[in-house]
Design an enzyme around this catalytic site. Structure first.
Site, PDB file in Angstrom:
ATOM      1  CD  GLN A  18     -76.751  10.065  85.591  1.00  0.00           C
ATOM      2  OE1 GLN A  18     -76.859  10.096  84.373  1.00  0.00           O
ATOM      3  NE2 GLN A  18     -77.802  10.121  86.387  1.00  0.00           N
ATOM      4  CG  ASP A  32     -74.708   2.291  85.360  1.00  0.00           C
ATOM      5  OD1 ASP A  32     -75.604   2.164  84.495  1.00  0.00           O
ATOM      6  OD2 ASP A  32     -73.571   2.761  85.089  1.00  0.00           O
ATOM      7  CG  HIS A  38     -72.030   9.932  83.295  1.00  0.00           C
ATOM      8  ND1 HIS A  38     -72.118  11.126  82.595  1.00  0.00           N
ATOM      9  CD2 HIS A  38     -73.174   9.255  83.016  1.00  0.00           C
ATOM     10  CE1 HIS A  38     -73.270  11.145  81.923  1.00  0.00           C
ATOM     11  NE2 HIS A  38     -73.928  10.034  82.174  1.00  0.00           N
ATOM     12  CB  CYS A  40     -77.300   6.800  85.612  1.00  0.00           C
ATOM     13  SG  CYS A  40     -76.651   5.195  85.088  1.00  0.00           S
ATOM     14  NE  ARG A  95     -77.332  13.973  83.442  1.00  0.00           N
ATOM     15  CZ  ARG A  95     -76.860  13.185  82.459  1.00  0.00           C
ATOM     16  NH1 ARG A  95     -77.313  11.958  82.326  1.00  0.00           N
ATOM     17  NH2 ARG A  95     -75.913  13.603  81.645  1.00  0.00           N
ATOM     18  NE  ARG A 138     -72.650   9.893  76.702  1.00  0.00           N
ATOM     19  CZ  ARG A 138     -73.747   9.413  77.302  1.00  0.00           C
ATOM     20  NH1 ARG A 138     -74.421   8.414  76.741  1.00  0.00           N
ATOM     21  NH2 ARG A 138     -74.168   9.920  78.431  1.00  0.00           N
TER      22      ARG A 138
HETATM   23  N1   CP Z   1     -77.750   8.574  82.062  1.00  0.00           N
HETATM   24  C1   CP Z   1     -77.299   8.884  80.840  1.00  0.00           C
HETATM   25  O1   CP Z   1     -76.224   9.468  80.674  1.00  0.00           O
HETATM   26  O2   CP Z   1     -78.142   8.533  79.843  1.00  0.00           O
HETATM   27  P1   CP Z   1     -77.799   8.595  78.270  1.00  0.00           P
HETATM   28  O3   CP Z   1     -76.720   7.563  78.034  1.00  0.00           O
HETATM   29  O4   CP Z   1     -79.092   8.248  77.597  1.00  0.00           O
HETATM   30  O5   CP Z   1     -77.310   9.959  77.947  1.00  0.00           O
HETATM   31  N1  NVA Z   2     -72.130   2.937  82.892  1.00  0.00           N
HETATM   32  C1  NVA Z   2     -72.985   3.233  81.771  1.00  0.00           C
HETATM   33  C2  NVA Z   2     -73.680   4.531  81.993  1.00  0.00           C
HETATM   34  C3  NVA Z   2     -74.611   4.952  80.911  1.00  0.00           C
HETATM   35  C4  NVA Z   2     -75.293   6.268  81.195  1.00  0.00           C
HETATM   36  C5  NVA Z   2     -72.159   3.239  80.487  1.00  0.00           C
HETATM   37  O1  NVA Z   2     -71.065   3.793  80.491  1.00  0.00           O
HETATM   38  O2  NVA Z   2     -72.620   2.675  79.497  1.00  0.00           O
END
Ligand code: CP
Ligand code: NVA
Length: 304
Positions: free
Chosen positions: A132, A222, A129, A261, A289, A102
């Site tokens: 997701q 989101d 992502h 999400c 997930r 990440r």
């Molecule tokens: N939806 C998602 O990726 O959640 P987290 O940021 O908690 O991993």
């Molecule tokens: N769009 C959000 C998604 C988190 C799961 C972010 O990038 O923070």
């Protein structure tokens, strides 16, 4: 060896293959069976940003299947001046069987993948992502029974999650409609990219949330301010004021499901009554997930 950095790293047939393994492993898990597919295998989780769902679902997936997940946070000095991403990647991939990353910047994950000798999975970047999106379409198909020809409405920022969903919908035959203020629509380079991947893709953009949700089987949102965009909070909150998913909007699509999400900012992009209401499938999405990442890991690590 294959990586999963963006949804289109898998063909539609390969996505179906991942879904099929995921469903098998989900059924077994729910029956109390935990196949030891990955004995002694290690997944490294290299995270530059916060996470609950992605981190825990990957780690538990590995443990359920007889392997382990190794969380590597800031103290490894990843993507800092401590050492190059190239050296980090070449060394880490000598110890582990797969890496989920990440990162703040998508190009960081691309560099990690370029120098890794084991598969790399994008666990969220500023651009996409993909894990997701896979879990979300798996959830929707399990709920509705099919995807092809149906409409998916995303009301909110054309962000990492929206981009991955737009690609996944296009590959699996769904019409995707984004409702957002014009400055938060997809840019031309992204639209051209999708058109080249899926010539029949139907991606539409509007500034009208009511028009977007009317024929939708799923209504998704989101956060308006993603991780890394905190300094834009005020500007974004103002721009998205009329894009909240509330019961007044959901009156236009009483048969659709509500998806998010998570994490959600209740009272901003969605109200309590919608996220906790009868149309919401957000907890199932989060649960899936783990099932879908098991399928993805099994597929990438050769259990096809
Ligand atoms: N939806 C998602 O990726 O959640 P987290 O940021 O908690 O991993
Ligand atoms: N769009 C959000 C998604 C988190 C799961 C972010 O990038 O923070």
């Amino acid at each position: 060896m294959r990586n999963f950095l963006v949804v289109e790293d898998l063909t539609p047939q390969e996505i179906e293959g991942v879904f099929s393994i995921s469903q098998d492993l989900e059924t077994k898990y729910k029956d109390g069976v935990r196949d030891a597919l990955f004995p002694g295998r290690v997944l490294a989780l290299v995270f530059e940003k916060q996470s609950l769902r992605t981190r825990v679902s990957f780690q538990t997936a590995m443990v359920h299947l007889g392997g382990s997940g190794l969380f590597l946070g800031e103290d490894t000095g990843f993507a800092t001046t401590r050492e190059s991403i190239e050296d980090f990647s070449r060394v880490l991939s000598e110890y582990v069987d797969c890496i989920a990353c990440r990162s703040k910047s998508h190009s960081t994950i691309e560099q990690l993948a370029e120098h890794s000798s084991v598969p790399v999975i994008n666990a969220l970047s500023d651009f996409s992502h993909p894990c997701q999106a896979l879990a979300d379409l798996y959830t929707l198909r399990r709920h509705v029974g099919r995807l092809d020809g149906l409409t998916f409405a995303f009301v909110g920022d054309g962000n990492n999650v929206a981009r991955s969903l737009a690609v996944a919908c296009s590959l699996l035959g769904m019409r995707f409609i984004l409702a957002a203020p014009k400055q938060y629509h997809f840019d031309n380079s992204f639209k051209n990219r999708v058109a080249s991947l899926a010539p029949d893709a139907q991606i539409e953009q509007t500034e009208d949330p009511v028009a977007a949700v009317q024929d939708a089987v799923a209504v998704y949102t989101d956060v308006w301010v993603s991780m890394g965009q905190e300094e834009e909070r005020e500007k974004r909150e103002t721009a998205f004021q009329s894009y909240q998913i509330n019961s007044k909007l959901m009156v236009n699509c009483p048969n659709s499901v509500f998806m998010h999400c998570l994490p959600a900012h209740r009272g901003e992009e969605v109200t309590d009554e919608v996220i906790d209401g009868r149309q919401s499938v957000v907890v199932t999405q989060a649960a899936n997930r783990m099932h879908v990442q098991k399928g993805l890991l099994a597929w990438l690590l050769g259990h096809r």
